[in-house]
Design a protein around this motif. Structure first.
Motif, PDB file in Angstrom:
ATOM      1  N   MET A   1       0.848  -1.201   0.000  1.00  0.00           N
ATOM      2  CA  MET A   1       0.000   0.000   0.000  1.00  0.00           C
ATOM      3  C   MET A   1       0.883   1.250   0.000  1.00  0.00           C
ATOM      4  N   PRO A   2       0.450   2.299  -0.722  1.00  0.00           N
ATOM      5  CA  PRO A   2       1.244   3.529  -0.747  1.00  0.00           C
ATOM      6  C   PRO A   2       1.080   4.308   0.550  1.00  0.00           C
ATOM      7  N   ARG A   3       2.054   5.144   0.830  1.00  0.00           N
ATOM      8  CA  ARG A   3       1.926   6.083   1.938  1.00  0.00           C
ATOM      9  C   ARG A   3       1.111   7.282   1.465  1.00  0.00           C
ATOM     10  N   LEU A   4       0.544   8.002   2.426  1.00  0.00           N
ATOM     11  CA  LEU A   4      -0.239   9.188   2.093  1.00  0.00           C
ATOM     12  C   LEU A   4       0.594  10.176   1.281  1.00  0.00           C
ATOM     13  N   SER A   5       1.844  10.360   1.641  1.00  0.00           N
ATOM     14  CA  SER A   5       2.692  11.315   0.919  1.00  0.00           C
ATOM     15  C   SER A   5       2.818  10.954  -0.554  1.00  0.00           C
ATOM     16  N   GLU A   6       2.837   9.660  -0.878  1.00  0.00           N
ATOM     17  CA  GLU A   6       2.932   9.236  -2.279  1.00  0.00           C
ATOM     18  C   GLU A   6       1.639   9.540  -3.032  1.00  0.00           C
ATOM     19  N   VAL A   7       0.509   9.295  -2.384  1.00  0.00           N
ATOM     20  CA  VAL A   7      -0.774   9.576  -3.023  1.00  0.00           C
ATOM     21  C   VAL A   7      -0.950  11.078  -3.223  1.00  0.00           C
ATOM     22  N   ILE A   8      -0.574  11.854  -2.210  1.00  0.00           N
ATOM     23  CA  ILE A   8      -0.704  13.304  -2.316  1.00  0.00           C
ATOM     24  C   ILE A   8       0.185  13.841  -3.435  1.00  0.00           C
TER      25      ILE A   8
ATOM     26  N   GLN B   1      -9.431   9.146 -12.464  1.00  0.00           N
ATOM     27  CA  GLN B   1      -8.027   9.530 -12.606  1.00  0.00           C
ATOM     28  C   GLN B   1      -7.156   8.856 -11.550  1.00  0.00           C
ATOM     29  N   LEU B   2      -7.637   8.820 -10.304  1.00  0.00           N
ATOM     30  CA  LEU B   2      -6.852   8.181  -9.248  1.00  0.00           C
ATOM     31  C   LEU B   2      -6.790   6.667  -9.456  1.00  0.00           C
ATOM     32  N   ASP B   3      -7.875   6.077  -9.952  1.00  0.00           N
ATOM     33  CA  ASP B   3      -7.850   4.642 -10.275  1.00  0.00           C
ATOM     34  C   ASP B   3      -6.752   4.334 -11.289  1.00  0.00           C
ATOM     35  N   GLU B   4      -6.634   5.165 -12.307  1.00  0.00           N
ATOM     36  CA  GLU B   4      -5.610   4.955 -13.337  1.00  0.00           C
ATOM     37  C   GLU B   4      -4.211   5.082 -12.745  1.00  0.00           C
ATOM     38  N   ILE B   5      -4.017   6.056 -11.866  1.00  0.00           N
ATOM     39  CA  ILE B   5      -2.722   6.220 -11.203  1.00  0.00           C
ATOM     40  C   ILE B   5      -2.415   5.006 -10.333  1.00  0.00           C
ATOM     41  N   SER B   6      -3.420   4.534  -9.610  1.00  0.00           N
ATOM     42  CA  SER B   6      -3.242   3.363  -8.758  1.00  0.00           C
ATOM     43  C   SER B   6      -2.836   2.141  -9.577  1.00  0.00           C
ATOM     44  N   ASP B   7      -3.503   1.928 -10.705  1.00  0.00           N
ATOM     45  CA  ASP B   7      -3.167   0.788 -11.567  1.00  0.00           C
ATOM     46  C   ASP B   7      -1.744   0.904 -12.099  1.00  0.00           C
ATOM     47  N   ARG B   8      -1.353   2.121 -12.465  1.00  0.00           N
ATOM     48  CA  ARG B   8      -0.027   2.344 -13.037  1.00  0.00           C
ATOM     49  C   ARG B   8       1.072   2.066 -12.025  1.00  0.00           C
ATOM     50  N   HIS B   9       0.798   2.384 -10.746  1.00  0.00           N
ATOM     51  CA  HIS B   9       1.810   2.199  -9.706  1.00  0.00           C
ATOM     52  C   HIS B   9       1.655   0.870  -8.970  1.00  0.00           C
ATOM     53  N   GLY B  10       0.610   0.113  -9.289  1.00  0.00           N
ATOM     54  CA  GLY B  10       0.387  -1.151  -8.591  1.00  0.00           C
ATOM     55  C   GLY B  10      -0.040  -0.960  -7.155  1.00  0.00           C
ATOM     56  N   TRP B  11      -0.772   0.123  -6.870  1.00  0.00           N
ATOM     57  CA  TRP B  11      -1.165   0.422  -5.495  1.00  0.00           C
ATOM     58  C   TRP B  11      -2.392  -0.364  -5.043  1.00  0.00           C
ATOM     59  N   ASP B  12      -3.224  -0.755  -5.954  1.00  0.00           N
ATOM     60  CA  ASP B  12      -4.454  -1.485  -5.625  1.00  0.00           C
ATOM     61  C   ASP B  12      -5.342  -0.704  -4.658  1.00  0.00           C
ATOM     62  N   LEU B  13      -5.475   0.611  -4.913  1.00  0.00           N
ATOM     63  CA  LEU B  13      -6.361   1.429  -4.092  1.00  0.00           C
ATOM     64  C   LEU B  13      -7.815   1.091  -4.393  1.00  0.00           C
ATOM     65  N   ARG B  14      -8.640   1.162  -3.380  1.00  0.00           N
ATOM     66  CA  ARG B  14     -10.091   1.044  -3.555  1.00  0.00           C
ATOM     67  C   ARG B  14     -10.661   2.449  -3.465  1.00  0.00           C
ATOM     68  N   VAL B  15     -11.151   2.927  -4.612  1.00  0.00           N
ATOM     69  CA  VAL B  15     -11.565   4.323  -4.739  1.00  0.00           C
ATOM     70  C   VAL B  15     -13.084   4.393  -4.861  1.00  0.00           C
ATOM     71  N   HIS B  16     -13.706   5.224  -4.044  1.00  0.00           N
ATOM     72  CA  HIS B  16     -15.162   5.331  -3.984  1.00  0.00           C
ATOM     73  C   HIS B  16     -15.589   6.781  -4.190  1.00  0.00           C
ATOM     74  N   VAL B  17     -16.820   6.967  -4.644  1.00  0.00           N
ATOM     75  CA  VAL B  17     -17.432   8.288  -4.794  1.00  0.00           C
ATOM     76  C   VAL B  17     -18.682   8.335  -3.924  1.00  0.00           C
ATOM     77  N   SER B  18     -18.758   9.335  -3.062  1.00  0.00           N
ATOM     78  CA  SER B  18     -19.940   9.476  -2.227  1.00  0.00           C
ATOM     79  C   SER B  18     -21.133   9.932  -3.063  1.00  0.00           C
ATOM     80  N   ARG B  19     -22.252   9.282  -2.850  1.00  0.00           N
ATOM     81  CA  ARG B  19     -23.497   9.693  -3.489  1.00  0.00           C
ATOM     82  C   ARG B  19     -24.452  10.343  -2.499  1.00  0.00           C
TER      83      ARG B  19
END
Length: 282
Positions: free
Chosen positions: A1-8, A247-265
């Motif tokens: 998993m990435p660190r917050l600093s990497e995601v930011i 956009q963040l999903d694409e970045i996650s895939d590119r870096h192999g982060w496997d982030l789970r990204v959600h949008v609040s409805r």
């Protein structure tokens, strides 16, 4: 998993803080740079309801469009509603990052997402960023429709495709006028009226239109008849959450982060009901 600093760091590449307006307050509001991030939630407003949703979801990072503190404060006491937000975030190790006017002018940005939701083809920025040599960044977008529609049909499309709110879509101008070109701007847009006139479009869709500027805009026939479509502020900016999550999903895939990204409805538009005046025009 990435660190917050990497995601930011990745988010700063999408929406550099230096491209925000001087009065704005963007960037990381809360969070330990060394904490790990596995789940992210996007929303428009950093209000308690959204923070509680992030807690329930198990999110490590909340990304909102609107700032938590746009002006200075002397307290984060939990008895204040913003202080309670801060306490909840820290208690549950949830970071908060804000992308506001730097996301408005981005390529793609808030108005690109709004145009996409309405099925409009973006032609150019309404107010180009002079620092962008490619001429793609800036406030608002000038768009074209695939085929002409009436103002009423465009309003109906916006009402159907944007998130439902109590306000819906208000219209000023001739509902039967033909629309081929549209300017759009997510959020409050009546400061852009001069640019809309100069763009020569048939209609302008935005939010938070005030009585006097809208009245004067409609009354000014010096250039050509223009229609105004006024949607709820939250509804015009919510499509950006889906764009940014992609956009963040694409970045996650590119870096192999496997982030789970959600949008609040969750609807955080402050207006909760609407009672039309008897005999009011449709």
């Amino acid at each position: 998993m990435p660190r917050l600093s990497e995601v930011i760091a990745a988010l700063e590449n999408l929406w550099p803080a230096e491209r925000a307006e001087s009065w704005d307050a963007v960037g990381t509001v809360a969070g330990d740079p060394d904490q790990e991030v596995s789940r992210v939630l996007f929303a428009v407003d950093p209000v308690q309801e959204i923070v509680d949703e992030a807690v329930k979801l198990g999110a490590d990072l909340l990304i909102t469009h609107h700032p938590l503190y746009l002006r200075g404060t002397t307290t984060v006491a939990a008895h204040t509603f913003k202080g309670r937000v801060v306490h909840t975030l820290i208690k549950h190790d949830i970071a908060l990052h804000v992308a506001h006017t730097n996301a408005d002018t981005a390529d793609p940005g808030v108005s690109d997402a709004l145009a996409g939701a309405l099925g409009l083809r973006v032609v150019r920025p309404l107010v180009p960023d002079p620092t962008d040599p490619e001429g793609r960044r800036g406030l608002g977008r000038v768009c074209e429709l695939d085929h002409p529609v009436t103002v009423a049909e465009l309003a109906a499309r916006a009402a159907a495709r944007l998130p439902a709110t109590a306000q819906g879509i208000r219209v000023a101008g001739d509902a039967e006028a033909t629309v081929r070109t549209v300017a759009v701007s997510g959020g409050s847009g009546d400061s852009l009226f001069d640019h809309v006139r100069a763009a020569g479009v048939d209609a302008f869709l935005t939010a938070d239109l005030r009585h006097h500027p809208a009245s004067e805009f409609i009354a000014d026939r010096a250039h050509r008849p223009l229609a105004l479509l006024d949607a709820a502020h939250w509804a015009t900016e919510w499509p950006w959450c889906e764009l940014a999550a992609t956009q963040l999903d694409e970045i996650s895939d590119r870096h192999g982060w496997d982030l789970r990204v959600h949008v609040s409805r969750t609807v955080t538009d402050p207006w909760t009901s609407h009672s039309p005046s008897p005999g009011a025009p449709n």
